[in-house]
Scaffold this motif. Structure first.
Motif: not given
Length: 90
Positions: A63-70
C-alpha cells in the motif's frame, strides 16, 4: 556443500515517519540435496524463506509503495533460470 544465506532485515517505523520507496527481495536459502534426501522440514524451510517471506513482506509494504509509486525488485540466483543437479528442493 552448504549454501549460506545472508538475510538483512531493516525495519522502519512506518507509522512514525519511516517510508519505504524501494523493496529489494534478495534473501534465499538452499541446501543441496536430491529429491529422495529431502524431508518435509527441508521443503518448508526453503519455501518459507524463498517464497512466503518475500511475498508477505511485499504484501505488507505494497500500500505505501503504491502511494509513493515505489518499486519492488526480486533478485534470483542462476538456479532460477537453469537446473542444477542436486538442488531438487531449491
Amino acid at each position: 556443500m552448504i549454501v549460506i544465506a545472508v538475510v538483512v532485515v531493516i525495519i522502519l517505523p512506518v507509522g512514525v515517519g519511516g517510508v519505504v520507496d524501494v523493496l529489494v527481495n534478495a534473501a534465499a536459502v538452499g541446501t543441496p540435496m536430491r529429491l529422495d534426501e529431502a524431508d518435509w522440514s527441508s521443503w518448508l524451510e526453503q519455501l518459507e524463506t524463498n517464497v512466503v517471506a518475500p511475498a508477505e513482506l511485499t504484501r505488507r509494504l505494497l500500500p505505501g509503495l503504491r502511494d509513493r509509486l515505489g518499486s519492488v525488485i526480486f533478485i534470483g540466483s542462476g538456479v532460477s533460470t537453469r537446473a542444477a543437479g542436486g538442488n531438487a528442493v531449491y
